[in-house]
Write an enzyme that holds these catalytic residues in place. Structure first.
Site: not given
Ligand code: NOJ
Ligand code: CA
Length: 558
Positions: A98, A199, A254, A327-328
């Protein structure tokens, strides 16, 4: 379509804090991941996307990094990282890291310097502005509620933070910042990483002058930083300076708020930017006016239209990434399936869809077990900064209806995905021998990996089979996509086709029996058909028939 390893691969996302604790402190860690690699190998995945494991004060669970080149103390050491990576590579699993570079932690040494004085050499690493008319520099708000600006008395200026005040936006217009980041990317690539998930990738370039945004319920100002003026120059530069040195690298951005048209600019073939992006349209349909804590029900036809649009728009021009959870996001079976009566059937149905679409599938940890949303009694049970901040604002604005908020938070809150992985039915689900940092979902007593590994009919084994099938089936990966009956509010029907090979997919999104009418051209041609996969007992003869609750059936035909 050009063949690539990352198009044919199935990815698995690990959120390290909740995956596996190895030393009893209640926090997942890198040694814990290493310990579970045989499990991932058995599932059959090809690559891991690992959420942040770097040094961080954990204001946003690691998405606020204070040292890009070291491991969070609780997660272990660089040696543990090397060992984990070696063990992955030994098993043929690649590792994607990430890359969180829209912002750093306010505890990062660059920011510690930057805030000291206006002439500090690091001042320009971040975005500092004077206040305007006794207030903030502009009206932008943070994605975690409240203004996007924080005042610093040291220099009587404000700094920009699109997320929490402890996540300070970097100034990507500064070439020194860009060089530092490319350098850091080299550091991880040379250590053996196989790629990056980037990200907040659409937000790096802010419009000059930082003009006020159109007032909105959430994310005021976003039109001035999403897909900003220099964003594509940035990715082209990153590609030239970093990616091109590593021909096998994979990159995925993302990108909140992008349309298929935008996506083709980031990840279109021959754009020389990214390989693919994560889009958000199918996971934002229930939001009312962009507000995730004010939800409304959606029709299946809207959901299908959203997914199908991407299948068609990127075909031959770019490449999709496919996901139902991360995870979101909440757990997919609780969101689009039925986590009670048809738990097993509906989880299998949803992953039949994910693994028979064009694009690279990403499976979030625990989804292979059909993990569900957890139980929250009250707001005190939430830990996630996004939910807690939104709640504060909700209360401050004097909303007298906490139930609406809580109902939304229970359904959609990020904590749902962050409960520890349920390995077995022992205390704390085998996640830790200590006290878990986050409460284990109480259903671990029957929903756990050990039970599913022992059950040939489990969700785990079904997804394992889907992965194995996809590895053998170029049509599942590359085939084009044709949808049938888009207005059908119960069934999702589509065909995938590649060089005379076809997959016809029928998915029942309801808990009732439905009538399946096979599209005329498929039925008429009396094709040789075979069963590709199904979550019920089935034969492979394509015909009009009834389709059972949450049934998924995929026929292979020529
Ligand atoms: C997206 C990440 O997935 C999310 O967890 C995080 O809060 C924000 N970006 C900010 O880094
Ligand atoms: Ca630990």
């Amino acid at each position: 379509m050009e063949r690539k390893w990352w198009k044919e691969a199935v990815f698995y996302q690990i959120y390290p804090m909740s995956f596996q604790d190895s030393n009893g402190d209640g926090i997942g860690d890198l040694k814990g991941i290493t310990k579970r690699l045989d499990y991932l190998k058995e599932l059959g995945i090809d690559a891991v996307w690992l959420s942040p494991f770097y040094k961080s004060p954990n204001d946003d669970n690691g998405y606020d990094i204070s040292d890009y080149r070291d491991v969070l103390t609780e997660y272990g050491t660089l040696e543990d990282f090397d060992e984990m990576q070696r063990e992955m590579h030994k098993r043929g699993i690649r590792l994607v890291l990430d890359l969180v570079v829209n912002h750093t932690s306010d505890e990062h040494p660059w920011f510690v310097e930057s805030r000291k004085s206006k002439d500090n050499p690091y001042r320009d690493y971040y975005i500092w502005r004077d206040g305007k008319d006794g207030g903030y520099p502009n009206n932008w708000d943070s994605r975690f509620s409240g203004p996007a600006w924080q005042y610093c008395p040291e220099t009587d200026q404000y700094y920009l933070h699109l997320y929490s005040p402890k996540q300070v936006d970097l100034n990507w217009d500064n070439p020194k910042v860009r060089e530092e980041i490319y350098d850091m990317m080299d550091f991880w690539m040379e250590r053996g990483a196989d790629g990056f998930r980037i990200d907040a990738a659409a937000g790096f370039s802010k419009e000059e002058g930082l003009p006020d945004g159109i007032p909105r319920k959430q994310a005021t100002g976003c039109e001035h930083y999403l897909n900003g003026p220099h964003i594509h120059e940035i990715y082209r530069e990153m590609n030239q300076k970093v990616f091109q040195k590593y021909p096998e690298i994979v990159t995925v951005g993302e990108t909140f708020g992008v349309t298929p048209e935008d996506a083709l600019k980031y990840a279109g073939n021959d754009r020389g930017e990214l390989d693919m992006i994560f889009q958000f349209q199918h996971v934002g349909l229930e939001y009312t006016d962009g507000n995730k804590f004010n939800l409304h029900p959606i029709r299946l036809s809207e959901f299908k239209a959203s997914l199908s649009r991407w299948q068609v728009a990127l075909d031959g021009k770019g490449w999709n990434s496919l996901y139902l959870a991360n995870h979101d996001q909440p757990r997919s079976v609780s969101r689009w399936g039925d986590d009670q009566k048809y738990w097993k059937e509906s989880a299998k149905m949803l992953y039949t869809m994910l693994l028979t679409m064009q694009g690279t599938p990403y499976i979030y940890q625990g989804e292979e077990l059909g993990m569900t949303n957890t139980v929250f009694e009250s707001i005190d049970d939430f830990l996630d900064i996004q939910t807690l901040n939104a709640w504060k604002v909700y209360v401050e604005e004097g909303d007298d209806d906490p139930e609406t908020f809580l109902k939304a938070a229970k359904f959609i809150g990020r904590d749902n995905a962050r409960t520890p992985i349920q390995w077995d039915d022992s205390k704390n689900a085998g996640f830790t021998t200590g006290t878990p940092w986050m409460r284990v979902n109480p259903n671990y007593t029957w929903l756990n990996a050990e039970a599913e590994l022992a059950d040939p009919d489990s969700i785990f084994h079904y997804i394992q089979k889907l992965i194995a099938l996809r590895h053998e089936s170029l049509v599942a990966v590359y085939g084009n996509f044709t949808e049938y009956e888009p207005e059908n509010e119960a069934l999702y029907l589509y065909n995938r086709k590649l060089d005379g090979q076809n997959l016809f997919v029928a998915l029942n999104f309801t808990g009732e029996e439905q009538k399946l009418t096979v599209p005329k051209e498929i039925l008429e041609a009396q094709k040789k058909s075979k069963l590709y996969v199904s979550n019920y007992d089935n034969d492979g003869v394509i015909c009009d028939r009834m389709i059972r609750p949450y049934e998924a059936i995929v026929y292979e035909w020529e």
